[in-house]
Motif scaffolding. Structure first.
Motif, short mmCIF file in Angstrom:
data_model
loop_
_atom_site.label_atom_id
_atom_site.label_comp_id
_atom_site.label_asym_id
_atom_site.label_seq_id
_atom_site.Cartn_x
_atom_site.Cartn_y
_atom_site.Cartn_z
N TYR A 70 31.12 -51.15 -39.21
CA TYR A 70 29.94 -50.70 -39.96
C TYR A 70 30.26 -49.52 -40.87
O TYR A 70 29.64 -49.36 -41.93
CB TYR A 70 28.81 -50.35 -39.00
CG TYR A 70 28.22 -51.57 -38.31
CD1 TYR A 70 28.04 -52.76 -39.01
CD2 TYR A 70 27.86 -51.53 -36.97
CE1 TYR A 70 27.52 -53.88 -38.40
CE2 TYR A 70 27.34 -52.65 -36.35
CZ TYR A 70 27.17 -53.82 -37.07
OH TYR A 70 26.65 -54.93 -36.46
N LYS A 71 31.23 -48.69 -40.47
CA LYS A 71 31.61 -47.58 -41.35
C LYS A 71 32.26 -48.09 -42.63
O LYS A 71 31.94 -47.61 -43.72
CB LYS A 71 32.57 -46.65 -40.60
CG LYS A 71 31.89 -45.78 -39.55
CD LYS A 71 32.89 -44.96 -38.75
CE LYS A 71 32.19 -44.17 -37.64
NZ LYS A 71 33.16 -43.42 -36.80
N GLY A 95 29.63 -49.69 -44.64
CA GLY A 95 28.77 -48.70 -45.29
C GLY A 95 29.37 -48.20 -46.59
O GLY A 95 28.67 -48.14 -47.63
N SER A 96 30.66 -47.86 -46.56
CA SER A 96 31.31 -47.40 -47.79
C SER A 96 31.40 -48.53 -48.81
O SER A 96 31.33 -48.30 -50.02
CB SER A 96 32.70 -46.85 -47.47
OG SER A 96 33.54 -47.86 -46.94
N TYR A 120 29.23 -51.24 -49.21
CA TYR A 120 27.94 -51.51 -49.86
C TYR A 120 27.46 -50.30 -50.67
O TYR A 120 26.89 -50.48 -51.76
CB TYR A 120 26.90 -51.89 -48.81
CG TYR A 120 27.10 -53.27 -48.25
CD1 TYR A 120 27.02 -54.40 -49.07
CD2 TYR A 120 27.39 -53.47 -46.91
CE1 TYR A 120 27.21 -55.67 -48.57
CE2 TYR A 120 27.59 -54.74 -46.38
CZ TYR A 120 27.49 -55.83 -47.22
OH TYR A 120 27.69 -57.08 -46.72
N ALA A 121 27.67 -49.09 -50.15
CA ALA A 121 27.23 -47.90 -50.89
C ALA A 121 28.02 -47.77 -52.19
O ALA A 121 27.45 -47.43 -53.25
CB ALA A 121 27.43 -46.65 -50.03
#
Length: 581
Positions: A239-240, A243-244, A246-247
């Motif tokens: 997920y980390k 996260g990077s 998709y962000a």
């Protein structure tokens, strides 16, 4: 490429569904690209027309658009419904192939792999593969069509703005590529961790009675907590990076809108772009970004499906160690003559379990294998039906090397009753009939009578239809053993292997079963493994196995006279000390 080829293989039976799905995807994409063009046409041509003329034409345009969206509805329905059906059917085919292959794999595979991990591959991995099979081609195809189509139409509106837009899209692609490499590793690791969790659950639930008998619930909870936390850590890592991923792509998408706003205003100010064109351009930007979002979201699905299919393919690529030779012949007219000639065997990575074992069993005779635990008795019996293959030497039936015979005919000629009885979840009838699935009701009952279990079954409310529970948990140890013996009575093989076949019975039941087994053994070749030496005194020959070698052999009286290992064990039992074997 081999993994991709293996994946595409499962599309072949559903090519018609797949082609229609792709055709519907083309139609959906084309209709989505039409709307901005209609708006562009209206703003540039019809708004300057007379009011009456405009009202008449806009009605036709609206009707045409409704017709197009009706077609789009039908296509989208097909994609969503039958696309998923295609994926589900592929998943079903894969699950069947995996299960069939697991049935073909040799004992050595199961010696090294956990049941929970295999269940994970059959269930959770294949679900992710199914989702990839459906959404993968569809998402890629629709997204590529929309990207290419909208890019061409954007070029037609303003080339410089579109080239700037394209450079940002390339930056998103490069960024996604490097993030995906990392995500692929993490998703594969994640699959392994969830398989470990499944293995812990399976192991704990299967042994729940042992756990509770030792009051070791806390130990199992700690083991599961450790595996569960490792899986959690794996998911957190995933997920980390997600996260990077998709962000970062969200930032680049925002940059696209900023560039369109700034460059559009600049070109309008220079007189190189009309305000209406900028409005249409903004609509196409949304169409251009939407497939990018789809592809970015598809990345997670792809990584899960790829990791799952890779694990699936690894199992299918595992070759069974025990297979028929190309020229294998069926075993027929079996009388039961067996010869072990200079047989040696070692499990993978271990020292020899058997070392040059030699003995012969004449057809219709009974031999007994005795000796200390771990001496190799069960291994000797496991080599006869080729659960494993000898490391050296050979085993012959009727003078034929068992490796030259078809496995099915070989195992059909051998009946086995083991110490660790396994009953399938189902009825008592199903479990007895497993010895011969085409047996009649009368034959099943006759087998149960010979095994001294019929009267007990008849006393049950549902008789032979009584459900035995998982692993026969609703029956006692002696009852399970007698059902297993009935199963072999029904099979009626020419060769019998009785591996501690009466060990779970009380003395009275043992006497009944022993008499039945002796009757069954008449005119059949029988190999008995026993630690109750009183049950094998009438064997034609008794072989004492110690440290993988034959230490003594002869009949009961001969071995007692030798005053060796057999006599030592027999006297210990006679004195009331039971040998643990």
């Amino acid at each position: 490429m081999s993994i991709l080829a293996g994946f595409l293989h499962y599309y072949k039976p559903y090519r018609r569904l797949f082609y229609i799905d792709m055709a519907c995807a083309i139609i959906v994409s084309a209709i989505d690209l039409v709307f901005p063009q209609v708006l562009n046409y209206l703003t540039k041509n019809l708004l300057i027309a007379q009011t009456r003329e405009f009202i008449a034409i806009i009605g036709y345009v609206g009707a045409g658009m409704m017709l197009l969206y009706g077609v789009r509805y039908a296509c989208q329905y097909y994609i969503t419904t039958w696309g998923h059906v295609m994926g589900a059917r592929m998943e079903s085919d894969m699950r069947q192939d995996l299960f069939d292959h697991l049935q073909r794999l040799s004992f050595s595979y199961y010696d090294k792999n956990n049941t929970g991990e295999m269940m994970s591959k059959l269930v959770s991995d294949l679900f992710d593969i199914s989702e990839l099979a459906h959404h993968g081609p569809e998402n890629i195809f629709i997204s590529c069509l929309k990207l290419i189509g909208s890019f061409i139409l954007l070029l037609m509106i303003n080339i410089p703005m579109t080239l700037i837009l394209f450079s940002i899209a390339v930056s998103m692609t490069i960024f996604s590529y490097y993030k995906n490499k990392r995500m692929k590793i993490l998703f594969l690791e994640n699959r392994k961790r969830i398989a470990t969790v499944n293995a812990l659950v399976q192991d704990s639930l299967a042994g729940i009675r042992v756990i509770k008998s030792f009051a070791n619930e806390e130990i199992e909870q700690k083991k599961f907590r450790r595996g569960n936390l490792e899986f959690l850590e794996s998911k957190e890592s995933v997920y980390k990076i997600m996260g990077s991923f998709y962000a970062g792509n969200g930032l680049l998408e925002g940059l696209l809108y900023v560039v369109v706003l700034v460059s559009g205003g600049y070109f309008i100010g220079k007189g190189q772009l009309e305000a209406t064109d900028l409005a249409v351009y903004a609509l196409y930007i949304a169409i251009f970004i939407n497939p990018l979002d789809v592809l970015l979201n598809f990345t997670e699905q792809f990584q899960k499906g790829y990791a799952g299919f890779k694990r699936f393919a690894e199992v299918l690529q595992t070759q069974p160690e025990i297979v028929d030779k190309e020229a294998a012949t069926p075993l027929t007219n079996v009388k039961g003559g067996i010869e072990y000639r200079q047989v040696s065997f070692a499990y993978e990575g271990n020292n020899d379990v058997l070392n040059q074992v030699d003995f012969t069993v004449e057809a219709g005779k009974t031999i007994a294998l005795v000796g200390p635990s771990g001496g190799g008795k069960t291994t000797i019996c496991s080599l006869l039906p080729r659960f494993y293959d000898v490391t050296a030497g050979m085993i012959l039936i009727e003078g034929q090397d068992v490796r030259d015979l078809t496995i099915t005919s070989l195992r059909n000629a051998i009946g086995i009753v083991q110490q660790d009885v396994y009953l399938f979840a189902g009825s008592i009838r199903d479990n007895i009939a497993y010895g011969r699935p085409d047996a009649t009701e009368e034959e099943v009952i006759a087998a149960a009578q010979k095994a001294n279990i019929h009267d007990f079954i008849a006393s049950l409310e549902e008789g032979y239809d009584t459900y035995v529970g998982e692993r026969g948990i609703r029956l006692s140890g002696g009852q399970k053993q007698r059902v297993a013996i009935a199963r072999v009575f029904l099979k009626n093989p020419p060769i019998l292997i009785l591996d501690e076949a009466t060990s779970a019975l009380d003395n009275e039941s043992e006497r009944h079963i022993q008499a039945a087994l002796e009757e069954l053994a008449k005119q059949r070749t029988t190999i008995i493994i026993a630690h109750r030496l009183s049950t094998i005194r009438h064997a034609d020959e008794i072989i004492v196995i110690n440290d993988g070698q034959i230490q003594e052999c002869g009949n009961h009286q001969t071995l007692l006279a030798q005053n060796g290992l057999y006599a030592k064990y027999y006297n210990m039992q006679f004195d009331g000390l039971e040998i643990i074997d």
